[in-house]
Design a protein around this motif. Structure first.
Motif, PDB file in Angstrom:
ATOM      1  N   LYS A  64      40.006  44.534  29.394  1.00  0.00           N
ATOM      2  CA  LYS A  64      40.691  44.138  30.616  1.00  0.00           C
ATOM      3  C   LYS A  64      39.683  43.650  31.639  1.00  0.00           C
ATOM      4  O   LYS A  64      38.606  44.199  31.757  1.00  0.00           O
ATOM      5  CB  LYS A  64      41.449  45.346  31.164  1.00  0.00           C
ATOM      6  CG  LYS A  64      42.630  45.005  32.035  1.00  0.00           C
ATOM      7  CD  LYS A  64      43.372  46.258  32.471  1.00  0.00           C
ATOM      8  CE  LYS A  64      44.562  46.488  31.596  1.00  0.00           C
ATOM      9  NZ  LYS A  64      45.486  47.485  32.157  1.00  0.00           N
ATOM     10  N   PHE A  66      39.302  42.463  35.906  1.00  0.00           N
ATOM     11  CA  PHE A  66      39.984  42.765  37.163  1.00  0.00           C
ATOM     12  C   PHE A  66      39.172  42.308  38.363  1.00  0.00           C
ATOM     13  O   PHE A  66      37.973  42.047  38.268  1.00  0.00           O
ATOM     14  CB  PHE A  66      40.287  44.272  37.279  1.00  0.00           C
ATOM     15  CG  PHE A  66      39.079  45.147  37.120  1.00  0.00           C
ATOM     16  CD1 PHE A  66      38.322  45.525  38.220  1.00  0.00           C
ATOM     17  CD2 PHE A  66      38.688  45.602  35.865  1.00  0.00           C
ATOM     18  CE1 PHE A  66      37.211  46.335  38.072  1.00  0.00           C
ATOM     19  CE2 PHE A  66      37.583  46.414  35.707  1.00  0.00           C
ATOM     20  CZ  PHE A  66      36.839  46.784  36.816  1.00  0.00           C
ATOM     21  N   TYR A  87      44.625  43.344  37.905  1.00  0.00           N
ATOM     22  CA  TYR A  87      44.133  43.249  36.531  1.00  0.00           C
ATOM     23  C   TYR A  87      44.544  41.933  35.887  1.00  0.00           C
ATOM     24  O   TYR A  87      45.501  41.275  36.317  1.00  0.00           O
ATOM     25  CB  TYR A  87      44.655  44.431  35.713  1.00  0.00           C
ATOM     26  CG  TYR A  87      44.093  45.748  36.182  1.00  0.00           C
ATOM     27  CD1 TYR A  87      42.847  46.186  35.758  1.00  0.00           C
ATOM     28  CD2 TYR A  87      44.794  46.550  37.078  1.00  0.00           C
ATOM     29  CE1 TYR A  87      42.321  47.390  36.198  1.00  0.00           C
ATOM     30  CE2 TYR A  87      44.276  47.751  37.528  1.00  0.00           C
ATOM     31  CZ  TYR A  87      43.040  48.174  37.084  1.00  0.00           C
ATOM     32  OH  TYR A  87      42.515  49.350  37.529  1.00  0.00           O
ATOM     33  N   SER A  88      43.845  41.549  34.827  1.00  0.00           N
ATOM     34  CA  SER A  88      44.080  40.292  34.132  1.00  0.00           C
ATOM     35  C   SER A  88      45.481  40.211  33.531  1.00  0.00           C
ATOM     36  O   SER A  88      45.983  39.117  33.300  1.00  0.00           O
ATOM     37  CB  SER A  88      43.024  40.074  33.044  1.00  0.00           C
ATOM     38  OG  SER A  88      42.952  41.197  32.177  1.00  0.00           O
TER      39      SER A  88
END
Length: 184
Positions: A64, A66, A87-88
């Motif tokens: 992840k 962010f 977050y992505s």
């Protein structure tokens, strides 16, 4: 005379204990006491900051990414650091740290998702936190331990790396670049 299976078991336990102790050895924040510029947590985490980072699993794969928008302010030895994560995957999170400078480079911090207190120490350009985080994972909450290191690169940049573990097993790492000002 001790039976062979018992001797073998004792030898294996002794080896396991030695490996466990060797795994605990690592740098101390005091190892960086002479490094410059000196990291003043209160000064750096005062005002608007931006962090960009990622979480990698124990195999090193990026899980992840962010961005964190932060705002910090201090009144004497007490501070608040308000963090807003994006977050992505589009999810968001907020963490509000309540911080206290204890003197001699030592700090204490709490947040709603921190179990107990975070304890930290700074020396030279380094700061190290140790704390347990209540981390939601697939509908459950895991208590994970973080060994969180920050290094002041210059007056506007901190590099941050946190090793995350559960029950002594390494789960992955969080890596961040934190910059002063809201632009990052």
């Amino acid at each position: 005379m001790t039976p062979r299976p018992l001797r073998t078991r004792r030898a294996l336990l002794g080896t396991a204990a030695a490996l466990a102790l060797a795994g605990c050895a690592g740098p101390s924040v005091q190892d960086y006491a002479r490094e410059q510029p000196p990291f003043d947590l209160r000064r750096f985490f005062d005002g608007e900051l931006t962090a960009k980072g990622l979480f990698t699993d124990r195999a090193g794969r990026v899980v992840k990414r962010f961005v964190v928008r932060m705002n910090g302010h201090w009144k004497g030895d007490e501070g608040v650091l308000d963090e807003h994560f994006t977050y992505s995957d589009g999810s968001t999170q907020r963490r509000v740290w309540r911080l206290e400078a204890l003197g001699d480079g030592r700090y204490r911090g709490t947040a709603d998702d921190v179990v107990g207190e975070a304890l930290g120490e700074s020396a030279g350009n380094a700061f190290r936190w140790a704390y347990t985080l209540a981390l939601p994972v697939d509908g459950r909450v895991w208590h994970v331990t973080l060994d969180d290191w920050m290094f002041l690169v210059d007056e506007g940049t901190v590099l941050n790396r946190s090793a995350m573990s559960k029950l002594g097993l390494h789960l992955g790492d969080v890596t961040l670049v934190i910059t002063r000002g809201g632009q990052g």
